[in-house]
Scaffold this active site. Structure first.
Site, short mmCIF file in Angstrom:
data_model
loop_
_atom_site.label_atom_id
_atom_site.label_comp_id
_atom_site.label_asym_id
_atom_site.label_seq_id
_atom_site.Cartn_x
_atom_site.Cartn_y
_atom_site.Cartn_z
N SER A 132 0.92 -1.22 0.05
CA SER A 132 0.08 -0.09 -0.09
C SER A 132 0.77 1.38 0.10
O SER A 132 2.14 0.96 0.21
CB SER A 132 -0.92 0.04 1.24
OG SER A 132 -0.13 0.63 2.27
N LYS A 133 0.34 2.37 -0.18
CA LYS A 133 0.95 3.66 -0.24
C LYS A 133 1.63 3.74 0.84
O LYS A 133 2.95 4.37 0.92
CB LYS A 133 -0.15 4.68 -0.54
CG LYS A 133 0.69 6.14 -0.96
CD LYS A 133 -0.78 6.86 -1.43
CE LYS A 133 -0.20 8.37 -1.42
NZ LYS A 133 -1.29 9.21 -1.62
N ARG A 134 0.94 3.50 2.15
CA ARG A 134 1.62 3.79 3.21
C ARG A 134 2.70 2.87 3.62
O ARG A 134 3.63 3.22 4.15
CB ARG A 134 0.56 3.48 4.52
CG ARG A 134 -0.26 4.58 5.27
CD ARG A 134 -1.36 4.17 6.00
NE ARG A 134 -2.65 3.79 5.04
CZ ARG A 134 -2.95 2.52 5.20
NH1 ARG A 134 -2.61 1.67 5.88
NH2 ARG A 134 -3.97 2.35 4.24
N GLY A 159 4.96 2.09 1.48
CA GLY A 159 6.00 2.18 0.64
C GLY A 159 5.96 2.03 -0.88
O GLY A 159 6.74 1.91 -1.77
#
Ligand code: GLU
Length: 461
Positions: A243-245, A247
């Site tokens: 996920s974006k969170r 990385g």
């Protein structure tokens, strides 16, 4: 009946590899079966959806060649249709108004948690024969809830997970329209899947919990649900969900970092599906081989080293004429313009590169100045070798024919006259001409570099 699959992303953040794999498989299944692939943008979360995210989805799919046959359809443009179908459900008695306030719902949840029960709506406003409903509070707009069957099970034969059965007592009555009349997520998905005549829903397994609810809505609308295949999660290298969170990069960043679309398709295809032990294959082979019977059951883990290896294999196999425009695009980022030599440069260096960015770094030596580092100069361009370099420059300058063979002869003559071994001469030439001692065969490199540049760079010695 021909197959119809869809990719239904929510444009609430950039699209990463885990997301795009949920596009690749339905696309491949549609292509493999001669069916249609539909793109639907699920943009009902108005706060978090953005045009920018839609653009990255479209760019990423175009880059990977995941062309859609219909759409993109935007859910926000289909609100009237959802309301029309909602009215049908109301008329058929499948939904009921619920006036429970947020405070009451919170209190209910609190009581259930204390009693160690699963928090769920308790059916207070669900009409039943002989049941007396509470008095309708004044000034409250109700939500609409769907009447989930009270008994029995809902089940489906998942193409990845096998038979899944959920007892209806596990499910509460889902809100399918908010108090302002807007339909909720699970309802919109079902209306779309019906209207778009989707035969196979291939999506991430974060949606498994929605599926029993969606199946009930299908049946209430007198439709049989599609075939479901819920794909296991893609994990990052640390083992966390991609996920974006954690990385993850946007898909389009891999394009910018010099990965080939064919290699990405190959790599992503293997991230949750297999065809025997085949590791390297073309898009055509993938489409020919793809079916829902060989989807992996366990989570797949992204591995950049492996991706680079796959990319290197595709790069090697790619004709130099096809590579050149991709490398030119990378050179353009550095403000450099290549010329007719670029395909040959790609041919000479592609075996030692894993991305088109690495290839462009090599090509840069042909289109911009080189800057050998002091250590390499001190190590290879020694005072003893300078006379040999000068002699080589003179011989090269005197060549009537600038060919690899003639350059090779000039080298041999210098070696004989100066009593040197090939590396003693070739290393300093490489350092001066290409800026590094590791290059492919030096005569071929000089040939591509051109006499003028070679002489200018040897003169520095
Ligand atoms: N919009 C959902 C998502 O992005 C997908 C819904 C579906 O495939 O049914 O996760």
């Amino acid at each position: 009946m021909s197959t119809r699959t869809r990719f239904a992303p929510s444009p609430t953040g950039f699209i990463h590899l885990g997301n795009i794999r949920s596009a690749l498989y339905p696309w491949a299944f549609a292509r493999a079966t001669g069916g249609k692939f539909i793109l639907r943008i699920e943009d009902t979360d108005v706060e978090r959806s953005s045009q920018e995210a839609v653009d990255v989805i479209l760019q990423g799919m175009a880059w990977l060649g995941l062309s859609h046959d219909e759409g993109p359809f935007y859910q926000m443009q289909r609100m009237d249709r959802y309301k029309e179908v909602l009215a049908q459900l109301v008329a058929a008695g499948h939904v009921y108004p619920c006036y429970m306030s947020v405070a009451e719902l919170d209190a209910l949840r609190e009581r259930q948690m204390t009693a160690k029960e699963k928090p769920r709506y308790d059916g207070t406003w669900r009409p039943e024969p002989g049941k007396v409903l509470p008095a309708i509070p004044e000034g409250v707009e109700p939500v609409l809830r769907f009447k989930t069957p009270l008994q029995g099970v809902v089940s489906w034969e998942d193409k990845v997970k096998g038979l899944i059965e959920i007892r209806n007592t596990e499910l509460d009555d889902l809100v399918i329209a908010r108090s302002d009349g807007t339909p909720t997520y699970n309802f919109c998905v079902v209306v779309d899947d019906i209207d778009m005549a989707i035969t196979h829903v291939i999506r991430g397994d974060d949606h498994v919990n929605n599926t029993p609810r969606q199946i009930h809505i299908f049946r209430a609308l007198a439709h049989e649900p599609p075939v479901y295949a819920h794909l296991p999660t893609v994990l990052n290298e640390q083992g966390d969900k991609l996920s974006k969170r954690t990385g993850a990069k946007p898909v389009t960043q891999f394009r910018d970092e010099g990965f080939l679309p064919e290699a990405m398709v190959n790599y992503l295809a293997r991230l949750g599906w297999s065809h025997g032990d085949d590791e390297i294959f073309s898009r055509e082979q993938f489409v020919q081989w793809f079916n829902l019977d060989h989807l992996g059951k366990s989570a797949a883990q992204f591995d950049e080293t492996k991706l680079r290896w796959v990319n290197a294999q595709h790069l090697k196999a790619m004709p130099e004429d096809a590579l050149a425009p991709l490398v030119q695009a990378q050179l353009a980022v550095k403000g450099l313009q290549a010329d007719a030599r670029l395909p040959a440069i790609c041919g000479l260096f592609k075996d030692r590169c894993d991305t088109t960015v690495a290839l462009a770094n090599w090509a840069t030596a042909f289109y911009a100045d080189v800057h050998p580092n002091a250590d390499d100069l001190a190590k290879h361009v020694t005072p003893e070798v300078k006379p040999a370099l000068e002699l080589l420059a003179n011989k090269l300058n005197a060549l009537s024919d600038w060919s690899v063979a003639a350059i090779s002869v000039a080298f041999k003559e210098v070696l004989t006259e100066k009593g040197l071994k090939m590396p003693q001469l070739a290393m300093p030439v490489r350092v001066l001409v290409m800026g590094t001692p590791q290059t492919p065969t030096v005569d071929a490199v000089l040939h591509l570099c051109g006499l003028e540049k070679v002489l200018a760079r040897l003169k520095v010695a």
